[in-house]
Design an enzyme around this catalytic site. Sequence first.
Site, PDB file in Angstrom:
ATOM      1  N   ASN A  80       0.871  -1.168   0.000  1.00 60.75           N
ATOM      2  CA  ASN A  80       0.000   0.000   0.000  1.00 60.75           C
ATOM      3  C   ASN A  80       0.913   1.224   0.000  1.00 60.75           C
ATOM      4  O   ASN A  80       1.480   1.571   1.022  1.00 60.75           O
ATOM      5  CB  ASN A  80      -0.905  -0.005   1.238  1.00 60.75           C
ATOM      6  CG  ASN A  80      -1.756   1.254   1.330  1.00 60.75           C
ATOM      7  OD1 ASN A  80      -1.778   2.066   0.401  1.00 60.75           O
ATOM      8  ND2 ASN A  80      -2.444   1.419   2.440  1.00 60.75           N
ATOM      9  N   TRP A  81       1.041   1.824  -1.163  1.00 65.33           N
ATOM     10  CA  TRP A  81       1.955   2.973  -1.283  1.00 65.33           C
ATOM     11  C   TRP A  81       1.416   4.222  -0.588  1.00 65.33           C
ATOM     12  O   TRP A  81       2.152   5.190  -0.417  1.00 65.33           O
ATOM     13  CB  TRP A  81       2.199   3.304  -2.767  1.00 65.33           C
ATOM     14  CG  TRP A  81       3.078   2.346  -3.502  1.00 65.33           C
ATOM     15  CD1 TRP A  81       3.635   1.176  -3.027  1.00 65.33           C
ATOM     16  CD2 TRP A  81       3.530   2.478  -4.858  1.00 65.33           C
ATOM     17  NE1 TRP A  81       4.387   0.583  -4.002  1.00 65.33           N
ATOM     18  CE2 TRP A  81       4.340   1.362  -5.140  1.00 65.33           C
ATOM     19  CE3 TRP A  81       3.317   3.420  -5.860  1.00 65.33           C
ATOM     20  CZ2 TRP A  81       4.945   1.162  -6.386  1.00 65.33           C
ATOM     21  CZ3 TRP A  81       3.905   3.232  -7.104  1.00 65.33           C
ATOM     22  CH2 TRP A  81       4.714   2.110  -7.360  1.00 65.33           C
ATOM     23  N   LYS A  82       0.121   4.216  -0.260  1.00 63.96           N
ATOM     24  CA  LYS A  82      -0.528   5.413   0.305  1.00 63.96           C
ATOM     25  C   LYS A  82      -0.274   6.612  -0.623  1.00 63.96           C
ATOM     26  O   LYS A  82      -0.247   6.425  -1.836  1.00 63.96           O
ATOM     27  CB  LYS A  82      -0.045   5.645   1.739  1.00 63.96           C
ATOM     28  CG  LYS A  82      -0.219   4.382   2.596  1.00 63.96           C
ATOM     29  CD  LYS A  82      -0.041   4.595   4.060  1.00 63.96           C
ATOM     30  CE  LYS A  82      -0.252   3.282   4.786  1.00 63.96           C
ATOM     31  NZ  LYS A  82      -0.190   3.377   6.234  1.00 63.96           N
ATOM     32  N   HIS A  92      -9.496   1.127   4.701  1.00 64.23           N
ATOM     33  CA  HIS A  92      -8.240   1.377   5.418  1.00 64.23           C
ATOM     34  C   HIS A  92      -8.506   2.349   6.570  1.00 64.23           C
ATOM     35  O   HIS A  92      -9.313   3.271   6.438  1.00 64.23           O
ATOM     36  CB  HIS A  92      -7.181   1.947   4.462  1.00 64.23           C
ATOM     37  CG  HIS A  92      -5.826   1.949   5.083  1.00 64.23           C
ATOM     38  ND1 HIS A  92      -5.422   2.923   5.957  1.00 64.23           N
ATOM     39  CD2 HIS A  92      -4.798   1.062   4.997  1.00 64.23           C
ATOM     40  CE1 HIS A  92      -4.185   2.636   6.376  1.00 64.23           C
ATOM     41  NE2 HIS A  92      -3.792   1.513   5.808  1.00 64.23           N
ATOM     42  N   GLU A 151      -6.966   4.803   7.619  1.00 60.72           N
ATOM     43  CA  GLU A 151      -6.762   6.222   7.285  1.00 60.72           C
ATOM     44  C   GLU A 151      -7.981   6.784   6.556  1.00 60.72           C
ATOM     45  O   GLU A 151      -8.333   7.955   6.719  1.00 60.72           O
ATOM     46  CB  GLU A 151      -5.466   6.374   6.460  1.00 60.72           C
ATOM     47  CG  GLU A 151      -4.240   6.159   7.335  1.00 60.72           C
ATOM     48  CD  GLU A 151      -3.041   5.546   6.637  1.00 60.72           C
ATOM     49  OE1 GLU A 151      -2.968   5.567   5.398  1.00 60.72           O
ATOM     50  OE2 GLU A 151      -2.160   5.026   7.359  1.00 60.72           O
ATOM     51  N   GLU A 196      -5.356  -4.628  10.595  1.00 54.01           N
ATOM     52  CA  GLU A 196      -4.351  -3.588  10.795  1.00 54.01           C
ATOM     53  C   GLU A 196      -4.648  -2.833  12.083  1.00 54.01           C
ATOM     54  O   GLU A 196      -5.447  -1.881  12.072  1.00 54.01           O
ATOM     55  CB  GLU A 196      -4.358  -2.605   9.615  1.00 54.01           C
ATOM     56  CG  GLU A 196      -4.047  -3.238   8.284  1.00 54.01           C
ATOM     57  CD  GLU A 196      -3.435  -2.234   7.311  1.00 54.01           C
ATOM     58  OE1 GLU A 196      -2.363  -2.530   6.791  1.00 54.01           O
ATOM     59  OE2 GLU A 196      -4.018  -1.157   7.102  1.00 54.01           O
ATOM     60  N   GLY A 235       2.494   2.609  10.920  1.00 59.67           N
ATOM     61  CA  GLY A 235       3.441   3.714  10.767  1.00 59.67           C
ATOM     62  C   GLY A 235       4.102   4.151  12.068  1.00 59.67           C
ATOM     63  O   GLY A 235       4.746   5.189  12.124  1.00 59.67           O
ATOM     64  N   SER A 254       3.428  -1.764  10.517  1.00 63.35           N
ATOM     65  CA  SER A 254       4.874  -1.840  10.770  1.00 63.35           C
ATOM     66  C   SER A 254       5.445  -3.223  10.492  1.00 63.35           C
ATOM     67  O   SER A 254       6.371  -3.672  11.182  1.00 63.35           O
ATOM     68  CB  SER A 254       5.199  -1.393  12.198  1.00 63.35           C
ATOM     69  OG  SER A 254       4.811  -0.052  12.399  1.00 63.35           O
ATOM     70  N   GLY A 258       2.981  -0.969   4.332  1.00 67.33           N
ATOM     71  CA  GLY A 258       3.040   0.454   4.018  1.00 67.33           C
ATOM     72  C   GLY A 258       4.482   0.872   3.754  1.00 67.33           C
ATOM     73  O   GLY A 258       5.030   0.668   2.665  1.00 67.33           O
ATOM     74  N   GLY A 259       5.102   1.459   4.743  1.00 66.94           N
ATOM     75  CA  GLY A 259       6.438   2.047   4.590  1.00 66.94           C
ATOM     76  C   GLY A 259       7.467   1.131   3.951  1.00 66.94           C
ATOM     77  O   GLY A 259       8.229   1.548   3.065  1.00 66.94           O
TER      78      GLY A 259
HETATM   79  P1  13P Z   1       3.030   0.625   7.732  1.00 67.00           P
HETATM   80  O1  13P Z   1       3.559  -0.690   7.190  1.00 67.00           O
HETATM   81  O2  13P Z   1       3.753   1.806   7.221  1.00 67.00           O
HETATM   82  O3  13P Z   1       2.890   0.582   9.228  1.00 67.00           O
HETATM   83  O4  13P Z   1       1.545   0.771   7.145  1.00 67.00           O
HETATM   84  C1  13P Z   1       0.675  -0.289   7.273  1.00 67.00           C
HETATM   85  C2  13P Z   1      -0.534   0.007   6.475  1.00 67.00           C
HETATM   86  O5  13P Z   1      -1.312   0.871   6.830  1.00 67.00           O
HETATM   87  C3  13P Z   1      -0.739  -0.721   5.225  1.00 67.00           C
HETATM   88  O6  13P Z   1      -2.004  -0.503   4.715  1.00 67.00           O
END
Ligand code: 13P
Length: 255
Positions: free
Chosen positions: A9-11, A97, A99, A169, A175, A215, A236-237
């Site tokens: 997930n590149w966000k 998600h 967010e 999640e 994050g 994470s 994510g990251g």
């Molecule tokens: P991180 O891996 O950056 O914690 O993000 C997780 C996430 O929200 C994937 O959708």
Amino acid sequence: MRKKIVAANWKMHLSLNEGKELVHDILKGLQGLDEHKLTVIATPFVHLNQTAGQLQGHSHIYLGAQNCHTEAMGAYTGEISAPMLKSVGVTYVIVGHSERREYFKEDNTMLAKKTDIALHNGLQVIFCCGEHLEIRDANTQNAFVEKQIVESLFHLNAEQLQNVVIAYEPIWAIGTGRTASSQQAQDMHVHIRNVISSKYGQVAANNMSILYGGSCKPSNAEELFACPDVDGGLIGGAALKADDFLFIIDAMTKA
Ligand code: 13P
């Protein structure tokens, strides 16, 4: 046999060129995938067409989007619909998600509609659920996650459910660098499987891929994916660096 999946997930990250380079580097190092071990790359909308072109001719790696609108078309300035996603070669769409829930006020009812329109248009859904820290601290996370699933997915029939992947999640782990322990992840995944089983039966529950997100990185992916009910991750990251993402894919294919 249920699928194992590592999804990026590149966000809201990466310019078009940066995205191109990242996908190029991932494709160069990709190995070990098969029809039961997949990768998804969920890019921002503006990357989709380019990434679709890059993925052409590559097997078991699929294009994903991070959101879609509840309606198929209409006067919704700035929005993107499920049929549009399908038309550019998207296979998976992330729905719900945390967010989106937090910053865009998406609730369980709206997410039920997004799930419907996505499935109706032939997309697979990666449905996200997970609790806030206060809920975890009060030890009420099981009831919280169950409500998210019941209110957004339980109207689906068994056939539709086959096109849904659940991503657990925990919000306090996204994050933050603070990962759920493998025991916390395993316990919640078993709970989610039981929730699915209560409505759709044990076979459907066993066939459901349940991913962990929050994470997840090279240093903890092996331990998380070794849990019997953790079928991969939503990353994510760590998905923004080809080496890290490839390491996590490796951990999934070898688990
Ligand atoms: P991180 O891996 O950056 O914690 O993000 C997780 C996430 O929200 C994937 O959708």
